[in-house]
Design a protein around this motif. Structure first.
Motif, PDB file in Angstrom:
ATOM      1  N   ARG A 130      -0.479 -12.532   3.618  1.00 56.09           N
ATOM      2  CA  ARG A 130       0.717 -13.176   4.181  1.00 56.09           C
ATOM      3  C   ARG A 130       1.813 -12.161   4.413  1.00 56.09           C
ATOM      4  O   ARG A 130       2.584 -12.283   5.352  1.00 56.09           O
ATOM      5  N   ARG A 131       1.898 -11.188   3.497  1.00 56.01           N
ATOM      6  CA  ARG A 131       2.963 -10.183   3.592  1.00 56.01           C
ATOM      7  C   ARG A 131       2.395  -8.818   3.308  1.00 56.01           C
ATOM      8  O   ARG A 131       1.520  -8.671   2.451  1.00 56.01           O
ATOM      9  N   HIS A 132       2.914  -7.839   4.009  1.00 54.14           N
ATOM     10  CA  HIS A 132       2.451  -6.476   3.806  1.00 54.14           C
ATOM     11  C   HIS A 132       3.668  -5.569   3.623  1.00 54.14           C
ATOM     12  O   HIS A 132       4.648  -5.710   4.316  1.00 54.14           O
ATOM     13  N   LEU A 133       3.577  -4.664   2.670  1.00 51.27           N
ATOM     14  CA  LEU A 133       4.696  -3.742   2.441  1.00 51.27           C
ATOM     15  C   LEU A 133       4.174  -2.322   2.373  1.00 51.27           C
ATOM     16  O   LEU A 133       3.160  -2.066   1.704  1.00 51.27           O
ATOM     17  N   ASP A 134       4.853  -1.426   3.044  1.00 49.86           N
ATOM     18  CA  ASP A 134       4.520  -0.006   2.897  1.00 49.86           C
ATOM     19  C   ASP A 134       5.336   0.534   1.715  1.00 49.86           C
ATOM     20  O   ASP A 134       6.565   0.518   1.757  1.00 49.86           O
ATOM     21  N   GLY A 135       4.653   0.973   0.674  1.00 52.05           N
ATOM     22  CA  GLY A 135       5.344   1.456  -0.529  1.00 52.05           C
ATOM     23  C   GLY A 135       5.996   2.812  -0.355  1.00 52.05           C
ATOM     24  O   GLY A 135       6.690   3.281  -1.273  1.00 52.05           O
ATOM     25  N   GLY A 136       5.763   3.466   0.769  1.00 46.36           N
ATOM     26  CA  GLY A 136       6.443   4.740   1.050  1.00 46.36           C
ATOM     27  C   GLY A 136       6.118   5.843   0.044  1.00 46.36           C
ATOM     28  O   GLY A 136       6.933   6.731  -0.174  1.00 46.36           O
ATOM     29  N   GLY A 137       4.933   5.765  -0.583  1.00 46.49           N
ATOM     30  CA  GLY A 137       4.534   6.814  -1.538  1.00 46.49           C
ATOM     31  C   GLY A 137       5.228   6.696  -2.887  1.00 46.49           C
ATOM     32  O   GLY A 137       5.131   7.579  -3.737  1.00 46.49           O
ATOM     33  N   ARG A 138       5.925   5.573  -3.096  1.00 47.35           N
ATOM     34  CA  ARG A 138       6.682   5.440  -4.355  1.00 47.35           C
ATOM     35  C   ARG A 138       5.764   5.212  -5.554  1.00 47.35           C
ATOM     36  O   ARG A 138       4.605   4.840  -5.426  1.00 47.35           O
TER      37      ARG A 138
ATOM     38  N   ASP B 198       0.831  -1.207   0.000  1.00 42.79           N
ATOM     39  CA  ASP B 198       0.000   0.000   0.000  1.00 42.79           C
ATOM     40  C   ASP B 198       0.862   1.252   0.000  1.00 42.79           C
ATOM     41  O   ASP B 198       2.103   1.178  -0.003  1.00 42.79           O
ATOM     42  N   ASN B 199       0.174   2.396  -0.056  1.00 42.61           N
ATOM     43  CA  ASN B 199       0.875   3.680  -0.074  1.00 42.61           C
ATOM     44  C   ASN B 199       1.771   3.820  -1.319  1.00 42.61           C
ATOM     45  O   ASN B 199       2.940   4.159  -1.228  1.00 42.61           O
ATOM     46  N   VAL B 200       1.197   3.484  -2.483  1.00 43.68           N
ATOM     47  CA  VAL B 200       1.935   3.648  -3.747  1.00 43.68           C
ATOM     48  C   VAL B 200       1.106   4.467  -4.736  1.00 43.68           C
ATOM     49  O   VAL B 200      -0.111   4.562  -4.612  1.00 43.68           O
ATOM     50  N   ARG B 201       1.799   5.062  -5.702  1.00 42.57           N
ATOM     51  CA  ARG B 201       1.140   5.748  -6.825  1.00 42.57           C
ATOM     52  C   ARG B 201       1.265   4.829  -8.029  1.00 42.57           C
ATOM     53  O   ARG B 201       2.383   4.520  -8.448  1.00 42.57           O
ATOM     54  N   ILE B 202       0.134   4.388  -8.574  1.00 43.22           N
ATOM     55  CA  ILE B 202       0.133   3.327  -9.596  1.00 43.22           C
ATOM     56  C   ILE B 202      -0.006   3.921 -10.994  1.00 43.22           C
ATOM     57  O   ILE B 202      -1.050   4.440 -11.365  1.00 43.22           O
TER      58      ILE B 202
ATOM     59  N   THR C  68      -4.428   3.205  -4.412  1.00 39.16           N
ATOM     60  CA  THR C  68      -3.069   3.370  -3.879  1.00 39.16           C
ATOM     61  C   THR C  68      -2.517   2.075  -3.260  1.00 39.16           C
ATOM     62  O   THR C  68      -1.520   2.105  -2.543  1.00 39.16           O
ATOM     63  N   ALA C  69      -3.170   0.952  -3.534  1.00 41.69           N
ATOM     64  CA  ALA C  69      -2.651  -0.323  -3.003  1.00 41.69           C
ATOM     65  C   ALA C  69      -2.881  -1.438  -4.026  1.00 41.69           C
ATOM     66  O   ALA C  69      -3.813  -1.395  -4.823  1.00 41.69           O
ATOM     67  N   ILE C  70      -1.969  -2.428  -3.992  1.00 43.84           N
ATOM     68  CA  ILE C  70      -2.028  -3.556  -4.920  1.00 43.84           C
ATOM     69  C   ILE C  70      -2.089  -4.847  -4.119  1.00 43.84           C
ATOM     70  O   ILE C  70      -1.277  -5.059  -3.204  1.00 43.84           O
TER      71      ILE C  70
END
Ligand code: NIG
Ligand code: FE
Length: 394
Positions: free
Chosen positions: A45-53, A7-11, A24-26
């Protein structure tokens, strides 16, 4: 259950243009994107903070000759002093020089060399790589080249699309029609039966094959359900683009010498125009592909590296995209769709890669960039922060 949620990404999905999607999340399951903006409470299972990338699809390099042995530095230097590419091949050098070195290389050596050549492409975010044979010009080496190409997939954690280019150039002293018989009756069926390829390419040029050879090869390849590709109008315009398009080719590549009739044929057939600026510039060509006509006729345009020792030894797809903007006057949007969405279409009419949407393969890169156009502004410094192929970090 999602395998991964970022989450926290620009797609930037590269479906139509370079705008970012509202989500903003995949969410990824079993290697595919199965949700955009999955519910926050959905198990994962896994979560990642995309840091706004910024997230873009993994790049698709839809035309390479990445598996070969030796180099052609001496010939490059001789060209700088005035020798021509044509004179070199007529003297038994050029492509034949690489054929000699490649025939001597073992499968293990070819795999190692393929990895060496392709690693810089993978490092800049390529997740799909087309690789042609064509430096064997006899059955055994052509098959070894395709085997080596396939072996790159698990090593590079990338999708490899191997293409049979037995009809690269007729071997020295051989009658082109006679050699082509061997290509069609022996080499091509052997490569298909052993599962080494499902795609065929031919180089049509004054120094290679003629359009009549393309007709014969494509008729046979079509009956074997192969995807059809052709190198056309690179150095000389022999009418091969029209013929390839009329056969329903998935792509015609180079097109530096193409004209209005060629563009009309491509538009009629839905064939993708693959432009290879690195080769055009490396050979010092002054003619440019008819970009404006292609654009007006709505022909899909892709850009590829053409990575090969003779005309494009510099392994960078991003630089090729930048050159397409600088020298062929593509817009930044055309150039970036040319290495994502349209490059995928140059390999597969209904690709499940090259764009970001639900149902697509989870091939994407996270970039520390404010805008996608930055990739064309300073490509040499661009490396993804994180890279995923089929949902796996690589
Ligand atoms: O795409 N034009 C033919 N084939 C390659 C060059 C191969 C070589 O010179 O080794 C190309 O430019
Ligand atoms: Fe090529």
């Amino acid at each position: 259950m999602f395998d991964l949620v970022i989450d926290n990404v620009r797609i930037c999905s590269c479906e139509q243009d370079l705008s970012c999607r509202p989500e903003t999340a995949i969410g990824v399951e079993a290697g595919r994107i199965t949700a955009l903006d999955p519910p926050p409470e959905a198990p994962r299972r896994r979560h990642l903070d995309g840091g706004g990338r910024l997230v873009l699809p993994g790049f698709v390099d839809c035309h390479t000759h990445a598996v070969y042995a030796g180099d052609r530095l001496d010939e490059y230097l001789a060209r700088l002093s005035g020798q021509s590419y044509e004179a070199q091949i007529k003297a038994g050098g050029g492509i034949f020089h690489t054929v000699q070195a490649t025939r001597r290389a073992t499968l293990t050596e070819l795999i190692d060399l393929g990895v060496q050549h392709a690693v810089p492409l993978i490092a800049e975010g390529v997740t799909t790589l087309e690789v042609k044979s064509g430096y064997g010009l006899e059955r055994e080496t052509e098959m070894r080249l395709l085997q080596a190409a396939q072996a790159l997939g698990p090593i590079l954690k990338s999708r490899i699309v191997p293409t049979f280019l037995g009809a690269h150039v007729p071997p020295p002293g051989e009658d082109p029609a006679r050699y082509l018989e061997r290509v069609m009756d022996d080499m091509l069926p052997a490569c298909i039966e052993t599962g080494l390829t499902r795609a065929v390419d031919i180089y049509v040029d004054a120094i290679a094959f003629g359009p009549e050879h393309l007709d014969r090869l494509f008729e046979r390849a079509k009956s074997l359900s192969c995807a059809l590709h052709a190198h056309t109008d690179q150095r000389t315009r022999l009418g091969a683009t029209i013929r390839a398009a009329d056969w329903g080719a998935v792509s015609c590549d180079h097109l530096d010498e193409s004209g209005p009739d060629d563009v009309r044929a491509l538009a009629r057939s839905g064939t993708v125009a693959v432009l290879l600026p690195t080769a055009a510039l490396f050979l010092g060509q002054t003619r440019k592909p008819p970009v404006d006509a292609l654009r007006k006729a709505a022909v899909p345009i892709a850009i590829a590296s053409d990575l090969n020792p003779g005309t494009a030894p510099d392994p960078s797809l991003l630089r090729a995209a930048q050159e397409a903007v600088r020298h062929f006057s593509l817009t930044p949007t055309e150039a970036l769709l040319g290495i994502t969405k349209n490059a995928a279409r140059a390999l597969d009419p209904q690709p499940d890669f090259g764009t970001l949407a639900v149902g697509q393969s989870a091939d994407f890169n996270l970039w520390d960039l404010s805008r996608p156009e930055s990739l064309l502004y300073a490509p040499g410094g661009c490396r993804p922060t994180m890279s995923f192929y089929r949902g796996e970090r690589r």
